[in-house]
Motif scaffolding. Structure first.
Motif, short mmCIF file in Angstrom:
data_model
loop_
_atom_site.label_atom_id
_atom_site.label_comp_id
_atom_site.label_asym_id
_atom_site.label_seq_id
_atom_site.Cartn_x
_atom_site.Cartn_y
_atom_site.Cartn_z
N SER A 201 0.82 -1.21 0.00
CA SER A 201 0.00 0.00 0.00
C SER A 201 0.86 1.26 0.00
N SER A 202 2.14 1.13 0.41
CA SER A 202 3.02 2.30 0.45
C SER A 202 3.84 2.46 -0.83
N VAL A 203 3.71 1.50 -1.74
CA VAL A 203 4.48 1.53 -2.99
C VAL A 203 3.52 1.75 -4.15
N PRO A 204 3.82 2.69 -5.05
CA PRO A 204 2.94 2.89 -6.20
C PRO A 204 2.78 1.60 -6.99
N PHE A 205 1.57 1.35 -7.47
CA PHE A 205 1.31 0.14 -8.24
C PHE A 205 1.70 0.38 -9.69
N GLU A 206 2.88 -0.11 -10.06
CA GLU A 206 3.41 0.08 -11.42
C GLU A 206 3.77 -1.30 -11.99
N PRO A 207 2.74 -2.09 -12.32
CA PRO A 207 2.99 -3.48 -12.69
C PRO A 207 3.75 -3.67 -13.99
N PHE A 208 3.81 -2.63 -14.84
CA PHE A 208 4.44 -2.79 -16.15
C PHE A 208 5.82 -2.13 -16.23
N LYS A 209 6.31 -1.69 -15.09
CA LYS A 209 7.57 -0.96 -15.05
C LYS A 209 8.73 -1.79 -15.62
N ASP A 210 8.90 -2.99 -15.11
CA ASP A 210 10.01 -3.82 -15.58
C ASP A 210 9.78 -4.26 -17.02
N LEU A 211 8.56 -4.61 -17.36
CA LEU A 211 8.25 -5.04 -18.73
C LEU A 211 8.59 -3.95 -19.73
N CYS A 212 8.21 -2.70 -19.43
CA CYS A 212 8.47 -1.60 -20.37
C CYS A 212 9.97 -1.33 -20.50
N LYS A 213 10.70 -1.46 -19.40
CA LYS A 213 12.15 -1.26 -19.49
C LYS A 213 12.78 -2.30 -20.40
N ARG A 214 12.38 -3.57 -20.24
CA ARG A 214 12.97 -4.62 -21.06
C ARG A 214 12.53 -4.49 -22.51
N ARG A 215 11.27 -4.12 -22.74
CA ARG A 215 10.81 -3.94 -24.12
C ARG A 215 11.46 -2.73 -24.78
#
Length: 445
Positions: A201-215
């Motif tokens: 709950s204290s961390v922003p929900f950014e589920p695609f962060k790693d995926l976008c970096k690798r892509r």
């Protein structure tokens, strides 16, 4: 009814996450399956090519009898309209969502679901998005032809600027001028002393962060090619043309500056490479503290080395400087193939947040191959259900290299020149094979 709704949503999420579709991704917090985030990667040969477009799905308790509410998030803070049917305020106009008048039979039905909605939205991202505007079939005047061309140009520019560059700059905490706003690695989200991740709950929900970096690393050369194409068509400082269907608060305004976009793309690539290198130093700290990830990676390394010995595989695996977060794979080309006789070294770098952050791989030996980017980044897909198993990553990398009859898939376009030759004419394929063999021979010199 509510339980049935939750079951249906959960199953659809699971099915999509297991799917190998490289252009769609979905995620939600474990405690809230009714609020789903989705990512659509723009299709090849369109002005949306390899852009990262995010959407919010809100499922009501009557789902699937009633459609979810869908909102576009990639709108530059509500200032940019990316399609005649995707508004700056996030509204997505589709007949199956009940947000647009469609033909009979195009309305929502319980047989449809999350994937069919995503595919419908993706279909709007066409080579000529102007055609999604009602009345397009009557657009035959020269002025309409110019509008279509102008619209494609500004969509391509803003796809790069907003959906790719701004997103990656935010993830990496670098300013548009290249300045670093904070450490590039996600140290605030992981405490090596405590070996725990902060409360979600204290961390922003950014589920695609790693995926976008690798892509981004996959598609980096394609982004640069789009910049060069744009530079040939428009001049820096030239203002976007407003379309007849764009209103004062629902438009895509701005001006072209491809030179600036190119500089920012280079800065993002540099920051990503530096972030990957920083994992080695973080990894040594994690090793000294014997964190769970460090112990796990050391154990997996030993198991895979033993597996190679038992199976008689010629491949070799070593830790770089004894660091369980940096592996060096030596791959020997498969006999009786174009890779026969080659010896290739690939470095696997792991994050202290593995498997939340997936490994980044780079071939240090140059190999001209349609599945390896010019900088050595391989395009491979490990099974989603086994992301924590490094052996499946290594197997997937080797499979991508050795696949004899790969299906045509522009989502794997990571080396534009090699890809074009591989899928071109018979003569193009012969040129590809000659260049591949030459790089194999050079690998042993």
């Amino acid at each position: 009814m509510a339980d049935q709704s939750i079951f249906r949503i959960t199953k659809e999420l699971s099915d999509l996450q297991k799917n190998s579709d490289l252009s769609l991704a979905v995620a939600c917090r474990d405690i809230d399956v009714r609020n789903v985030k989705a990512l659509i990667i723009g299709p090849h040969d369109t002005p949306y090519e390899f852009g990262f477009f995010e959407f919010d799905f809100k499922f009501n308790k009557e789902y699937p009898r009633k459609s979810p509410q869908v909102t576009a998030i990639t709108t530059n803070g509500g200032r940019s309209r990316f399609n005649p049917n995707i508004y700056a305020n996030g509204r997505v106009c589709l007949s199956i969502l009940g947000t647009w008048r469609g033909e009979r039979g195009e309305e929502w039905s319980a047989a449809q679901g999350l994937e069919s909605i995503l595919l419908s939205i993706q279909s709007l991202m066409s080579a000529n998005p102007y055609e999604n505007e009602p009345g397009f079939e009557d657009a035959n005047e020269p002025s309409d032809q110019k509008h279509q061309k102008d619209y494609i140009q500004k969509i391509r520019h803003e796809t790069l600027r907003i959906s790719v560059i701004q997103r990656l700059e935010e993830y990496l905490k670098i300013g548009s001028d290249g300045s670093v706003q904070a450490p590039a690695s996600a140290k605030g989200e992981y405490d090596l002393d405590m070996d725990t991740v902060e409360d979600e709950s204290s961390v922003p929900f950014e589920p695609f962060k790693d995926l976008c970096k690798r892509r981004f690393l996959w598609y980096y050369d394609s982004y640069l090619a789009a910049v060069q194409k744009g530079k040939q068509e428009v001049k820096d400082g030239e203002y976007f043309q407003r379309m007849p269907f764009e209103g004062s608060s629902n438009t895509l305004d701005g001006k072209f500056n491809y030179s600036e976009l190119e500089r920012r793309l280079h800065a993002i690539k540099k920051a990503l490479d530096e972030e990957t290198e920083s994992w080695a130093a973080e990894g040594l700290v994690a090793k000294a503290k014997e964190t769970t990830v460090a112990v796990n990676l050391q154990r997996q390394f030993e198991q895979i080395v033993e597996h190679f010995k038992r199976s008689g595989a010629a491949h070799n695996l070593e830790l770089v400087d004894g660091n369980p977060f940096v592996w060096m794979l030596t791959y020997f080309g498969k006999p009786m193939t174009n890779l026969d006789g080659g010896l290739f070294r690939a470095k696997l770098c792991f994050s202290p947040r593995f498997p939340e952050e997936q490994p980044r791989v780079k071939f240090e030996t140059r190999l001209f191959h349609h599945r390896i980017a010019a900088d050595g980044t391989p395009c491979y897909v490990a099974p989603a259900s086994r992301r924590e198993d490094v052996k499946t990553h290594i197997e997937a990398i080797i499979d991508a290299l050795e696949e004899e009859h790969p299906p045509y898939d522009p989502r794997t376009l990571v080396h534009p020149e090699a890809f074009k030759l591989y899928w071109g004419s018979p003569e193009d394929r012969r040129v590809y094979n000659r260049r591949l063999r030459r790089s194999v021979q050079q690998s042993m010199e």
